[in-house]
Write an enzyme that holds these catalytic residues in place. Structure first.
Site, PDB file in Angstrom:
ATOM      1  N   HIS A  76      -8.185   2.109   4.896  1.00 27.07           N
ATOM      2  CA  HIS A  76      -9.242   2.757   5.577  1.00 27.07           C
ATOM      3  C   HIS A  76     -10.256   1.491   6.119  1.00 27.07           C
ATOM      4  CE1 HIS A  76      -8.761   5.954   2.329  1.00 27.07           C
ATOM      5  NE2 HIS A  76      -8.343   6.382   3.512  1.00 27.07           N
TER       6      HIS A  76
ATOM      7  N   GLU B 268     -12.584   0.291   3.998  1.00 23.00           N
ATOM      8  CA  GLU B 268     -12.224  -0.107   2.636  1.00 23.00           C
ATOM      9  C   GLU B 268     -12.238  -1.844   2.224  1.00 23.00           C
ATOM     10  OE1 GLU B 268      -9.048   2.379   0.039  1.00 23.00           O
ATOM     11  OE2 GLU B 268      -8.388   1.755   1.696  1.00 23.00           O
TER      12      GLU B 268
END
EC number: 5.3.1.5
Length: 395
Positions: A54, A57
């Site tokens: 992501h 992330e």
């Protein structure tokens, strides 16, 4: 048979998969946080080809331009896995994971939020993350999952306006990518519900229809997930076949799902095994060249000792099904059964010589023997049992 994966199999994992701590709405985490570099190292040892992540992330939401420029996490991920395997999932571009990606402000979505200023900041943020992906990840593509683009009340959202705003956002991203000369495409990930009560672009068919309305449809495809389509009670291999037919299967998320319920994210093959068999058969026969990406979660009942075998099981199950599907197609009895089921006729155009010839052919209507056609069986059951025999290892 050897079911040990290699880089040629192009198996990839999201960092959030093995890194899931078991946190859910009804219980706290059951595993400690994993260092992304450790996840990459262990996945590489298992035979994985690459990782996805992501947008926030590895580089947290709110990082300064200098911090983003360093992009330490993205560098670690790229160096630790065989070259050219990276893919940045810009799921946060749609405000999908509120606690991670944008506290509070994206409660009503991102590209389709009723608040105009929220839509603006989320579009700008998506563009910033595109720059990051192109700079730091080889052969980057971006996945857009609109997890909070939807509604729980019919009065809360004019869906026609929301689709206009969704189109506007994707057109802006496409315009930016084109102006910058980036070699990057977008894969829209459908899902029917969860976390919103009803999500826009809920299925592969919805997403494919939406893409055709965009200003640069060639930049957009789909990233279907096994569990998402099966949550809607749909046949996942059929959806993938339509995406392949349209030339729009840009990526795929593999996992397991048992029927119409919450998004289970089981390891691949652990849900609807027949659907998994036909999916692998389709991908391999179609020559799909993209990564076989696993978006699963090791159950929260397990400790770290089971995380890596669970990931390995995804790859092993795919390879077993690939072997079983190849044996099915090579079986002479299957070849006979396929002919009896007249699959070769389906591959031929109905009006091979055109409209005029069809209308002039009396056997197409005037002399067509309805009773004889009605008496013909299709021989599908025998063909299906042969497939079951191969799937169950009985042939």
């Amino acid at each position: 048979m050897n079911y040990q994966p290699t880089s040629e199999d192009r198996f990839t994992f999201g960092l959030w998969t093995v890194g899931w701590q078991g946190l859910d709405p009804f219980g706290d985490a059951t595993r400690e946080a994993l260092d992304p570099a450790e996840s990459v190292r262990r996945l590489s040892q298992l035979g994985a080809y690459g990782v996805t992540f992501h947008d926030d992330e590895l580089i947290p939401f709110g990082s300064s331009d200098n911090e983003r420029g360093v992009a330490h996490g993205a560098g670690v991920a790229h160096q630790a896995v065989p070259a050219g395997a990276g893919r940045d999932r810009h799921e946060g571009a749609d405000g999908d994971d509120e606690p991670v990606h944008a506290p509070g402000c994206s409660r009503d979505g991102a590209f389709t939020a009723n608040d105009r200023d929220v839509r603006g900041t989320r579009c700008a943020r998506a563009i910033r993350n595109i720059d990051l992906a192109v700079e730091h990840v080889a052969r980057a593509s971006t996945c857009a999952w609109g997890g909070r683009e939807g509604a729980e009340s019919g009065a809360a959202k004019d869906v026609r306006d929301a689709l206009d705003r969704m189109k506007e956002a994707f057109d802006l991203l496409g315009e930016y990518v084109t102006e910058q000369g980036y070699d990057l495409k977008f894969a829209i990930e459908p899902k029917p519900n969860e976390p919103r009560g009803d999500i826009l672009l809920p299925t592969v068919g919805h997403a494919l229809a939406f893409i055709e309305r965009l200003e640069r449809p060639e930049l957009y495809g789909v990233n279907p997930e096994v569990g998402h389509e099966q949550m809607a009670g749909l046949n996942f291999p059929h959806g993938i076949a339509q995406a392949l037919w349209a030339g729009k299967l840009f990526h795929i998320d593999l996992n397991g799902q048992s029927g119409i319920k919450y998004d289970q994210d089981l390891r691949f093959g652990a849900g609807d095994l027949r659907a998994a068999f036909w999916l692998v058969d389709l991908l391999e026969r179609a020559g799909y060249a993209g990564p076989r990406h696993f978006d699963f979660k090791p159950p929260r009942t397990e400790n770290f000792d089971a995380v890596w075998p669970s990931a390995a099981g995804c790859m092993r199950n795919y390879l077993i099904l690939k072997d079983r599907a190849a044996a099915f197609r090579a079986d002479p009895q299957v070849q006979e059964a396929l002919a009896a089921a007249r699959l070769d006729e389906l591959a031929r155009p109905t009006a091979e010589d055109g409209l005029a010839a069809l209308l002039a052919d009396r056997s197409a209507y005037d002399t067509f023997d309805v009773d004889a056609a009605a008496a013909r069986g299709m021989a599908f059951e025998h063909l299906d049992q042969l497939a079951m025999d191969h799937l169950l290892g009985a042939r």
